[in-house]
Design an enzyme around this catalytic site. Structure first.
Site, PDB file in Angstrom:
ATOM      1  N   ARG A 260      42.067  -5.075 -37.447  1.00 52.46           N
ATOM      2  CA  ARG A 260      42.955  -4.077 -38.034  1.00 52.46           C
ATOM      3  C   ARG A 260      44.228  -3.945 -37.208  1.00 52.46           C
ATOM      4  O   ARG A 260      44.170  -3.852 -35.985  1.00 52.46           O
ATOM      5  CB  ARG A 260      42.227  -2.730 -38.120  1.00 52.46           C
ATOM      6  CG  ARG A 260      40.918  -2.911 -38.868  1.00 52.46           C
ATOM      7  CD  ARG A 260      40.363  -1.673 -39.449  1.00 52.46           C
ATOM      8  NE  ARG A 260      39.175  -2.037 -40.222  1.00 52.46           N
ATOM      9  CZ  ARG A 260      38.303  -1.185 -40.741  1.00 52.46           C
ATOM     10  NH1 ARG A 260      38.496   0.124 -40.581  1.00 52.46           N
ATOM     11  NH2 ARG A 260      37.275  -1.607 -41.431  1.00 52.46           N
ATOM     12  N   ARG A 275      39.879   3.355 -31.373  1.00 48.54           N
ATOM     13  CA  ARG A 275      40.701   2.721 -32.420  1.00 48.54           C
ATOM     14  C   ARG A 275      41.260   1.429 -31.853  1.00 48.54           C
ATOM     15  O   ARG A 275      42.176   1.464 -31.036  1.00 48.54           O
ATOM     16  CB  ARG A 275      41.820   3.685 -32.826  1.00 48.54           C
ATOM     17  CG  ARG A 275      42.611   3.271 -34.051  1.00 48.54           C
ATOM     18  CD  ARG A 275      43.594   4.358 -34.452  1.00 48.54           C
ATOM     19  NE  ARG A 275      42.935   5.569 -34.893  1.00 48.54           N
ATOM     20  CZ  ARG A 275      42.483   5.773 -36.127  1.00 48.54           C
ATOM     21  NH1 ARG A 275      42.646   4.845 -37.034  1.00 48.54           N
ATOM     22  NH2 ARG A 275      41.867   6.893 -36.445  1.00 48.54           N
ATOM     23  N   GLU A 347      34.521   9.498 -37.183  1.00 49.21           N
ATOM     24  CA  GLU A 347      33.897   8.705 -38.255  1.00 49.21           C
ATOM     25  C   GLU A 347      33.118   7.519 -37.683  1.00 49.21           C
ATOM     26  O   GLU A 347      33.667   6.701 -36.959  1.00 49.21           O
ATOM     27  CB  GLU A 347      34.978   8.207 -39.222  1.00 49.21           C
ATOM     28  CG  GLU A 347      34.400   7.311 -40.315  1.00 49.21           C
ATOM     29  CD  GLU A 347      35.481   6.655 -41.175  1.00 49.21           C
ATOM     30  OE1 GLU A 347      36.480   7.331 -41.481  1.00 49.21           O
ATOM     31  OE2 GLU A 347      35.320   5.472 -41.519  1.00 49.21           O
ATOM     32  N   SER A 350      31.048   4.907 -43.295  1.00 57.20           N
ATOM     33  CA  SER A 350      31.780   5.237 -44.503  1.00 57.20           C
ATOM     34  C   SER A 350      31.161   4.442 -45.632  1.00 57.20           C
ATOM     35  O   SER A 350      31.000   3.228 -45.522  1.00 57.20           O
ATOM     36  CB  SER A 350      33.245   4.844 -44.321  1.00 57.20           C
ATOM     37  OG  SER A 350      33.984   5.170 -45.468  1.00 57.20           O
ATOM     38  N   ARG A 386      32.332   1.017 -32.429  1.00 60.06           N
ATOM     39  CA  ARG A 386      32.712   2.403 -32.162  1.00 60.06           C
ATOM     40  C   ARG A 386      31.507   3.305 -31.851  1.00 60.06           C
ATOM     41  O   ARG A 386      31.650   4.330 -31.175  1.00 60.06           O
ATOM     42  CB  ARG A 386      33.486   2.971 -33.354  1.00 60.06           C
ATOM     43  CG  ARG A 386      33.998   4.372 -33.121  1.00 60.06           C
ATOM     44  CD  ARG A 386      34.643   4.951 -34.349  1.00 60.06           C
ATOM     45  NE  ARG A 386      36.069   4.683 -34.436  1.00 60.06           N
ATOM     46  CZ  ARG A 386      36.853   5.127 -35.408  1.00 60.06           C
ATOM     47  NH1 ARG A 386      36.337   5.850 -36.404  1.00 60.06           N
ATOM     48  NH2 ARG A 386      38.142   4.858 -35.411  1.00 60.06           N
TER      49      ARG A 386
END
Length: 422
Positions: A260, A275, A347, A350, A386
RNA sequence: GGAGACGUCGCAUAGUCUGGUCUAGUGCGCCACCCUGCUAAGGUGGUAACGGCGCAAGCCGUUCGCGGGUUCAAAUCCCGCCGUCUCCGCCA
């Protein structure tokens, strides 16, 4: 891509969805208009083409003067056909372009933007570190103490938002991912290791090249994209196929690196590995009948919660608001773990129900008694890099060591505590 | 990276040289029916997707890996691309 027939028959449903997402409802009328023009010009073309084919057959049989006369007639017709075909193609392209800009029709998600989520439930209780008599260390401090995370050398080698997982850190990630994979296999998922470079057609089909195209790495020289999740490859896996779903959903568990750009998040979560540009993930992916999609979505959420239970984290489940849904999602549930040092939820999973949106774009159908129809696709997270963040912070002890949750011990050779090396 | 062969309606194949009778044939598989003590075999018919028009029956169009081109007309001829296989080279 949404169902054109739905848009024709119930434009108000799509307009309402656009409104809920904060997108332009006028797009619906532009599509209706383009569709009308396409059909008109297509009918014109097809009529002429039929005429041309009929004449062509006569030409084949005829000879002499008769043939010459027919050829003269057909020459003009050929030009007309060509012109009408070009017009019909242009009208179709215009329709497609507009249709591709409409995200999936929202199904049950609360209205509003990023902050308008609804908390469905909270599970577990965050620890009271004050009562325990020490201030919690954040995941990077813990990770460095355990010689598990090295962001300085990550930056040296690759730049900011890159990291090394070292020693027990690397083993911890493998433990999380292996536990996730084992659970998925036990539930009947087919384990998959997927390509992480995909063609533009695949990336476009999964709905990632719309509003959030900036998030995606592209290899210009080779005209390939780096995936942000194995969902992309798994959605493309059955592209242009007609599936038999009579035996229930087809479920895959994809293991992949994920990339990402984090282009729009400068200054956000810059510390540690919350992140990052590259991480690993085990992702559930399901192809199922559209009637079964909502129930499958609930099952995906339950499987995510089962994983969270294995790592013994306090978390909450939120129902994402319409305006915060991805292009392909009709509804999305996130599980967020408590992060003690930031006093907020982060988070970890998801799960999205994409209904038939992705399947239409990728042309994945199922056979039914009276023909074929698009299937529904769903995806959900079972474990990522994460998770290390939440595990370190929530299971830390006063001396900087970290208790290993029981669900991960079998994957760490029975290890019960991660000890600091300093 | 180089050379060659190939890509056709679920699978296997015919058709491409020599453009029109390809409305893409045949076999296998599948479905229905018939025949048949059972089984096996046999017979008959059917068997792609997508789109347009139509209340419907149905009619029409598109698709022979993908995209262009030539032609009145392309599975068939030309160009480009993608993929598969074989051999060679290079390399984990």
């Amino acid at each position: 891509m949404i169902d054109l027939r739905l848009l024709r028959d119930n434009p108000d449903v799509v307009r309402a969805s656009q409104q809920a997402r904060g997108d332009d409802p006028a797009l619906v009328d532009a599509v209706l208009d383009a569709d009308a023009r396409r059909r008109t010009s297509l009918t014109e073309f097809e009529g002429l083409r039929a005429e041309q084919k009929a004449l062509g057959k006569q030409v084949a049989k005829a000879s002499g003067d008769e043939k010459a006369a027919l050829l003269a007639k057909t020459k003009q017709l050929a030009e007309d056909v060509k012109a009408r075909q070009a017009a019909a193609n242009a009208a179709e392209a215009e329709l497609d372009e507009l249709l591709y800009r409409i995200p999936n029709v929202v199904e049950g998600a609360p209205p509003g933007g990023e902050d308008d989520y609804v908390v469905l439930k909270e599970v577990g209780t965050p620890r009271d570190f004050a009562a325990e008599g020490f201030a919690p260390r954040d995941h990077l401090e813990l990770g460095e103490g355990l010689a598990a995370v090295d962001t300085a050398r990550g930056a040296k080698v690759s730049g900011s938002r890159f990291y090394f997982l070292t020693g027990i850190g690397a083993r911890l990630e493998l433990a999380i991912l292996n536990a996730a994979m084992d659970q998925a296999v036990a539930e009947g998922f087919t384990p998959m290791i997927t390509p992480t470079l995909v063609t533009p057609a695949t990336m476009r089909g999964t709905g990632f090249l719309g509003a959030h195209a900036d998030e995606i790495y592209r290899l210009e020289r080779d005209d390939l994209y780096l995936v942000g999740t194995s969902e992309v490859a798994l959605a493309g896996y059955h592209g242009d196929e007609i599936l038999d779903l009579s035996g229930g959903p087809r479920r895959y568990a994809g293991w992949s690196a994920c990339y990402r750009r984090e282009a729009g998040s400068h200054g956000k979560d810059v510390r540690g590995i919350i992140r990052v540009h590259q991480f690993h993930k085990v992702e559930m992916f399901s192809y199922c009948a559209v009637e079964d999609a909502a129930a499958e979505h609930a099952r995906m959420l339950a499987w995510e919660e089962a994983m969270l239970a294995k790592v013994e984290l306090p978390y909450r489940v939120i129902d994402t608001a319409a305006g915060d849904l991805g292009t392909s999602a009709a509804r999305k549930f996130d599980c967020e773990a408590w992060l003690p040092t930031q006093q907020r939820y982060l988070e970890l999973t998801s799960t999205s129900n994409c209904t038939t949106f992705q399947a239409r774009r990728m042309n994945v159908r199922e056979r039914t008694d009276d023909g074929t129809r698009p299937v529904a696709t769903l995806n959900g997270t079972l474990g990522t890099t994460r998770w290390i963040v939440a595990i370190l912070e929530n299971h830390q002890q006063a001396d900087g060591s970290v208790r290993v949750p029981e669900g991960l011990r079998p994957y760490l050779g029975g290890l019960e505590v991660l000890e600091p090396v300093r």
